[in-house]
Write a protein that holds these residues in place. Structure first.
Motif, mmCIF file in Angstrom:
data_model
loop_
_atom_site.group_PDB
_atom_site.id
_atom_site.type_symbol
_atom_site.label_atom_id
_atom_site.label_comp_id
_atom_site.label_asym_id
_atom_site.label_seq_id
_atom_site.Cartn_x
_atom_site.Cartn_y
_atom_site.Cartn_z
ATOM 1 N N ARG A 59 -1.973 -5.556 0.808
ATOM 2 C CA ARG A 59 -3.266 -6.148 0.504
ATOM 3 C C ARG A 59 -3.040 -7.444 -0.266
ATOM 4 O O ARG A 59 -2.067 -7.571 -1.018
ATOM 5 C CB ARG A 59 -4.143 -5.169 -0.298
ATOM 6 C CG ARG A 59 -3.535 -4.746 -1.607
ATOM 7 C CD ARG A 59 -4.151 -3.437 -2.119
ATOM 8 N NE ARG A 59 -3.557 -3.081 -3.420
ATOM 9 C CZ ARG A 59 -2.374 -2.458 -3.533
ATOM 10 N NH1 ARG A 59 -1.675 -2.113 -2.459
ATOM 11 N NH2 ARG A 59 -1.899 -2.181 -4.745
ATOM 12 N N VAL A 71 -9.356 -4.321 -3.925
ATOM 13 C CA VAL A 71 -9.018 -4.636 -2.531
ATOM 14 C C VAL A 71 -8.601 -3.371 -1.795
ATOM 15 O O VAL A 71 -7.762 -2.603 -2.278
ATOM 16 C CB VAL A 71 -7.907 -5.697 -2.453
ATOM 17 C CG1 VAL A 71 -7.627 -6.077 -0.996
ATOM 18 C CG2 VAL A 71 -8.293 -6.938 -3.255
ATOM 19 N N ASP A 129 0.831 -1.198 0.000
ATOM 20 C CA ASP A 129 0.000 0.000 0.000
ATOM 21 C C ASP A 129 0.872 1.257 0.000
ATOM 22 O O ASP A 129 2.039 1.220 0.392
ATOM 23 C CB ASP A 129 -0.914 0.005 1.234
ATOM 24 C CG ASP A 129 -1.893 -1.158 1.218
ATOM 25 O OD1 ASP A 129 -2.329 -1.548 0.121
ATOM 26 O OD2 ASP A 129 -2.204 -1.689 2.304
#
Length: 329
Positions: A253, A288, A168
């Protein structure tokens, strides 16, 4: 099967007398104030069913609790309405309720035959329009790749468990960090992933800067590899302290999918054309949430029963059913 009845009414409890006497079902009662705890407990019991009494609730509270039931227990809950609090019964079923018990049904008492119909109810998916895209996993049969890599041949098509993993805030990392720092971070991250899934013979197969795919052989049976994926999400704070302390606080993720692809050894994957691979990169990067975990329908059908209640159905992404990890555990 365990049936949880959340009510403050003795009269409602009496309506479940026949279910109480049944050898097929175990009935557990809870007060309305304990709905949250009851839902958490029910989530750990495979195939459980929850009835919630709407009595005494104002409309905002009722709607809020129905939204939670819809998100956490689609088609695994019913509503008790002995006080006539529900204005639009049809709306309950539009919101994935599987049963509604009004005054007359409660007065007659709930039979085991009726409850069996309720708990076995699974809605049929709507017919797909003739010109709609049909996902690859629905067009082709699984071609299991085995329990290890010994039978996998270069250039042949197999079904693999594919795991997408992405860091991320990758853009922030690239802006603020040197190439040497990023290279070390990516090596550490991919190495951590391989160790986490080592029991399932995982290989980092494709990598694109801050995201990539792992492949695991699939023998056509269960999907236990979802367990280390859960650990990677739920234990992120500990993993950061143990694995990435030199890089600062990281988040990632994950997404799991069963897909078909031609197998080429790592480093020779540039020419591969695979709908499953493209889909999974899209799912991981576009769908996601940061720090999240998604499991596609083909995987969800094979995960251990005790894991399924932890995954909420979140609809379709590129014509594929998707389930994500519940926010509240």
């Amino acid at each position: 099967m365990t049936v949880y009845v959340v009510t403050n009414s003795r009269t409602v409890r009496a309506s479940f007398a026949a279910i109480d006497r049944s050898r097929t079902y175990t009935v557990e009662y809870a007060a309305v104030k304990d709905l949250g705890e009851t839902l958490r407990r029910a989530a750990t019991v495979p195939e459980s069913f929850v009835y919630m009494d709407a009595g005494g609730m104002d409309q905002p509270t009722l709607r809020r609790r129905l939204r939670r039931l819809e998100n956490e227990r689609p088609y695994r809950f019913g509503v008790i309405d002995h006080q006539g609090r529900v204005c639009d019964v049809a709306e309950l079923f539009h919101s994935t309720a599987a049963d509604y018990l009004g005054k007359s049904m409660l007065a007659a008492g709930i039979t085991t035959a009726r409850l069996r119909r309720v708990v076995e109810y699974e809605p049929a998916l709507p017919a797909r329009p003739a010109d709609a895209h049909v996902p690859e996993h629905e067009r082709h049969r699984f071609t299991p790749s085995g329990s290890d890599w010994t039978e996998v041949e270069d250039g042949k098509v197999y079904t693999f468990l594919m795991v997408y993993a992405g860091l991320d805030q990758a853009g922030d990392l690239r802006r603020k960090s040197s190439e040497g720092f990023l290279a070390a971070l990516r090596r550490s991250f991919s190495g951590m992933l391989e160790r986490a899934f080592a029991e399932y013979a995982a290989r980092v197969w494709m990598w694109k800067e801050d995201e990539g795919l792992l492949l695991m052989p699939f023998d056509g049976r269960g999907m236990d590899a979802v367990i280390p994926a859960l650990r990677l999400v739920l234990n992120r704070t500990v993993i950061n302290a143990e694995e990435f302390s030199q890089f600062g606080e990281l988040s990632w993720r994950l997404a799991l999918h069963l897909g078909n692809t031609t197998y080429r050894s790592s480093g020779r994957t540039g020419a591969i054309v695979s709908e499953s691979v493209n889909f999974l990169f899209h799912l991981g990067s576009r769908f996601v949430e940061p720090g999240g975990l998604a499991v596609t329908g083909p995987c969800h059908a094979l995960v251990p029963e005790g894991i399924r209640p932890l995954l909420n159905h979140c609809g379709l992404f590129e014509s594929v059913q998707v389930y994500t990890l519940r926010e509240r555990m």
